[in-house]
Design a protein around this motif. Structure first.
Motif, PDB file in Angstrom:
ATOM      1  N   VAL A  83     -15.717 -36.731  17.233  1.00  0.00           N
ATOM      2  CA  VAL A  83     -16.840 -36.093  17.910  1.00  0.00           C
ATOM      3  C   VAL A  83     -16.452 -34.738  18.505  1.00  0.00           C
ATOM      4  O   VAL A  83     -17.320 -33.886  18.718  1.00  0.00           O
ATOM      5  CB  VAL A  83     -17.398 -37.042  18.993  1.00  0.00           C
ATOM      6  N   ILE A  84     -15.171 -34.492  18.758  1.00  0.00           N
ATOM      7  CA  ILE A  84     -14.742 -33.254  19.409  1.00  0.00           C
ATOM      8  C   ILE A  84     -15.205 -32.003  18.649  1.00  0.00           C
ATOM      9  O   ILE A  84     -15.739 -31.079  19.277  1.00  0.00           O
ATOM     10  CB  ILE A  84     -13.225 -33.270  19.662  1.00  0.00           C
ATOM     11  N   PRO A  85     -15.049 -31.904  17.320  1.00  0.00           N
ATOM     12  CA  PRO A  85     -15.556 -30.701  16.642  1.00  0.00           C
ATOM     13  C   PRO A  85     -17.072 -30.527  16.789  1.00  0.00           C
ATOM     14  O   PRO A  85     -17.553 -29.406  16.961  1.00  0.00           O
ATOM     15  CB  PRO A  85     -15.181 -30.917  15.176  1.00  0.00           C
ATOM     16  N   LEU A  86     -17.806 -31.607  16.757  1.00  0.00           N
ATOM     17  CA  LEU A  86     -19.253 -31.534  16.941  1.00  0.00           C
ATOM     18  C   LEU A  86     -19.589 -31.068  18.357  1.00  0.00           C
ATOM     19  O   LEU A  86     -20.491 -30.260  18.560  1.00  0.00           O
ATOM     20  CB  LEU A  86     -19.883 -32.904  16.661  1.00  0.00           C
ATOM     21  N   PHE A  87     -18.853 -31.541  19.344  1.00  0.00           N
ATOM     22  CA  PHE A  87     -19.056 -31.105  20.724  1.00  0.00           C
ATOM     23  C   PHE A  87     -18.772 -29.613  20.872  1.00  0.00           C
ATOM     24  O   PHE A  87     -19.531 -28.890  21.529  1.00  0.00           O
ATOM     25  CB  PHE A  87     -18.161 -31.914  21.668  1.00  0.00           C
ATOM     26  N   LEU A  88     -17.682 -29.135  20.264  1.00  0.00           N
ATOM     27  CA  LEU A  88     -17.357 -27.708  20.331  1.00  0.00           C
ATOM     28  C   LEU A  88     -18.459 -26.871  19.680  1.00  0.00           C
ATOM     29  O   LEU A  88     -18.832 -25.812  20.207  1.00  0.00           O
ATOM     30  CB  LEU A  88     -16.016 -27.430  19.656  1.00  0.00           C
ATOM     31  N   TYR A  89     -18.969 -27.318  18.556  1.00  0.00           N
ATOM     32  CA  TYR A  89     -20.034 -26.594  17.871  1.00  0.00           C
ATOM     33  C   TYR A  89     -21.275 -26.477  18.765  1.00  0.00           C
ATOM     34  O   TYR A  89     -21.842 -25.393  18.931  1.00  0.00           O
ATOM     35  CB  TYR A  89     -20.391 -27.286  16.551  1.00  0.00           C
ATOM     36  N   HIS A  90     -21.690 -27.596  19.363  1.00  0.00           N
ATOM     37  CA  HIS A  90     -22.882 -27.568  20.194  1.00  0.00           C
ATOM     38  C   HIS A  90     -22.652 -26.784  21.487  1.00  0.00           C
ATOM     39  O   HIS A  90     -23.578 -26.125  21.983  1.00  0.00           O
ATOM     40  CB  HIS A  90     -23.364 -28.983  20.492  1.00  0.00           C
ATOM     41  N   ALA A  91     -21.444 -26.831  22.038  1.00  0.00           N
ATOM     42  CA  ALA A  91     -21.144 -26.034  23.229  1.00  0.00           C
ATOM     43  C   ALA A  91     -21.227 -24.546  22.909  1.00  0.00           C
ATOM     44  O   ALA A  91     -21.769 -23.764  23.694  1.00  0.00           O
ATOM     45  CB  ALA A  91     -19.767 -26.397  23.769  1.00  0.00           C
ATOM     46  N   LEU A  92     -20.707 -24.156  21.745  1.00  0.00           N
ATOM     47  CA  LEU A  92     -20.799 -22.746  21.339  1.00  0.00           C
ATOM     48  C   LEU A  92     -22.250 -22.330  21.098  1.00  0.00           C
ATOM     49  O   LEU A  92     -22.646 -21.216  21.449  1.00  0.00           O
ATOM     50  CB  LEU A  92     -19.969 -22.499  20.084  1.00  0.00           C
ATOM     51  N   GLN A  93     -23.036 -23.196  20.507  1.00  0.00           N
ATOM     52  CA  GLN A  93     -24.439 -22.873  20.286  1.00  0.00           C
ATOM     53  C   GLN A  93     -25.207 -22.772  21.605  1.00  0.00           C
ATOM     54  O   GLN A  93     -26.157 -22.006  21.724  1.00  0.00           O
ATOM     55  CB  GLN A  93     -25.099 -23.908  19.370  1.00  0.00           C
ATOM     56  N   PHE A  94     -24.779 -23.540  22.612  1.00  0.00           N
ATOM     57  CA  PHE A  94     -25.433 -23.506  23.908  1.00  0.00           C
ATOM     58  C   PHE A  94     -25.141 -22.201  24.652  1.00  0.00           C
ATOM     59  O   PHE A  94     -26.040 -21.610  25.254  1.00  0.00           O
ATOM     60  CB  PHE A  94     -24.973 -24.711  24.741  1.00  0.00           C
ATOM     61  N   ILE A  95     -23.888 -21.733  24.592  1.00  0.00           N
ATOM     62  CA  ILE A  95     -23.541 -20.523  25.339  1.00  0.00           C
ATOM     63  C   ILE A  95     -23.798 -19.242  24.547  1.00  0.00           C
ATOM     64  O   ILE A  95     -23.760 -18.155  25.117  1.00  0.00           O
ATOM     65  CB  ILE A  95     -22.072 -20.546  25.818  1.00  0.00           C
ATOM     66  N   ARG A  96     -24.073 -19.344  23.271  1.00  0.00           N
ATOM     67  CA  ARG A  96     -24.255 -18.159  22.431  1.00  0.00           C
ATOM     68  C   ARG A  96     -25.350 -17.213  22.929  1.00  0.00           C
ATOM     69  O   ARG A  96     -25.152 -16.000  22.952  1.00  0.00           O
ATOM     70  CB  ARG A  96     -24.523 -18.577  20.989  1.00  0.00           C
ATOM     71  N   PRO A  97     -26.530 -17.695  23.359  1.00  0.00           N
ATOM     72  CA  PRO A  97     -27.553 -16.758  23.833  1.00  0.00           C
ATOM     73  C   PRO A  97     -27.135 -15.966  25.079  1.00  0.00           C
ATOM     74  O   PRO A  97     -27.642 -14.872  25.312  1.00  0.00           O
ATOM     75  CB  PRO A  97     -28.757 -17.653  24.147  1.00  0.00           C
ATOM     76  N   ALA A  98     -26.215 -16.498  25.863  1.00  0.00           N
ATOM     77  CA  ALA A  98     -25.796 -15.817  27.089  1.00  0.00           C
ATOM     78  C   ALA A  98     -24.703 -14.782  26.842  1.00  0.00           C
ATOM     79  O   ALA A  98     -24.404 -13.991  27.729  1.00  0.00           O
ATOM     80  CB  ALA A  98     -25.310 -16.836  28.108  1.00  0.00           C
ATOM     81  N   LEU A  99     -24.122 -14.785  25.661  1.00  0.00           N
ATOM     82  CA  LEU A  99     -23.014 -13.873  25.358  1.00  0.00           C
ATOM     83  C   LEU A  99     -23.486 -12.680  24.559  1.00  0.00           C
ATOM     84  O   LEU A  99     -24.406 -12.777  23.747  1.00  0.00           O
ATOM     85  CB  LEU A  99     -21.929 -14.613  24.565  1.00  0.00           C
ATOM     86  N   LYS A 100     -22.833 -11.558  24.797  1.00  0.00           N
ATOM     87  CA  LYS A 100     -23.068 -10.377  23.968  1.00  0.00           C
ATOM     88  C   LYS A 100     -22.409 -10.626  22.614  1.00  0.00           C
ATOM     89  O   LYS A 100     -21.510 -11.468  22.505  1.00  0.00           O
ATOM     90  CB  LYS A 100     -22.457  -9.151  24.638  1.00  0.00           C
TER      91      LYS A 100
END
Length: 122
Positions: free
Chosen positions: A13-30
């Motif tokens: 599950v760790i790779p899936l968690f990393l993917y979703h965490a990146l998708q969650f923070i992506r709108p806040a990042l330049k």
């Protein structure tokens, strides 16, 4: 059996968690910040695994020393396998987190929180 299955599921599950965490923070990042995160992610995972492996490797010598000392003094075996594995896991995870320090310093320098002169003077 259940404990090994839980660990296997967690590792899967760790790779899936990393993917979703990146998708969650992506709108806040330049865009350049997101690229920096993507570029440092493989290096971070490698450092984490290297730190964990180093911690387990160090514990091998600690346990060897403990075993030799107890046999030299003719002490009875009082090892608890649960405590033994817990100590290996804690040591490995502690060093894995400590090995993340170069990445944290790099990010702090790129975001302007630290200057090169501040780090080199220490």
């Amino acid at each position: 059996m259940g404990n090994e299955l839980a660990k296997t599921r967690l590792a899967a599950v760790i790779p899936l968690f990393l993917y979703h965490a990146l998708q969650f923070i992506r709108p806040a990042l330049k865009p350049n910040e997101y690229r920096m995160v993507l570029q440092t992610l493989p290096f971070s995972i490698g450092l984490f695994l290297g730190g964990f492996g180093f911690g387990v490797w160090v514990m091998q010598f600690v346990i060897s020393l403990y075993s030799k000392t107890s046999s030299d003094f003719a002490l009875s075996n009082i090892w608890d396998i649960g405590h033994f594995f817990s100590q290996i896991l804690v040591t490995g995870l502690s060093l894995a987190v400590a090995f993340q320090m170069p990445i944290l310093l790099n990010i702090a320098m790129k975001l302007g929180f630290l200057q090169h002169a501040q780090i080199s003077s220490q």
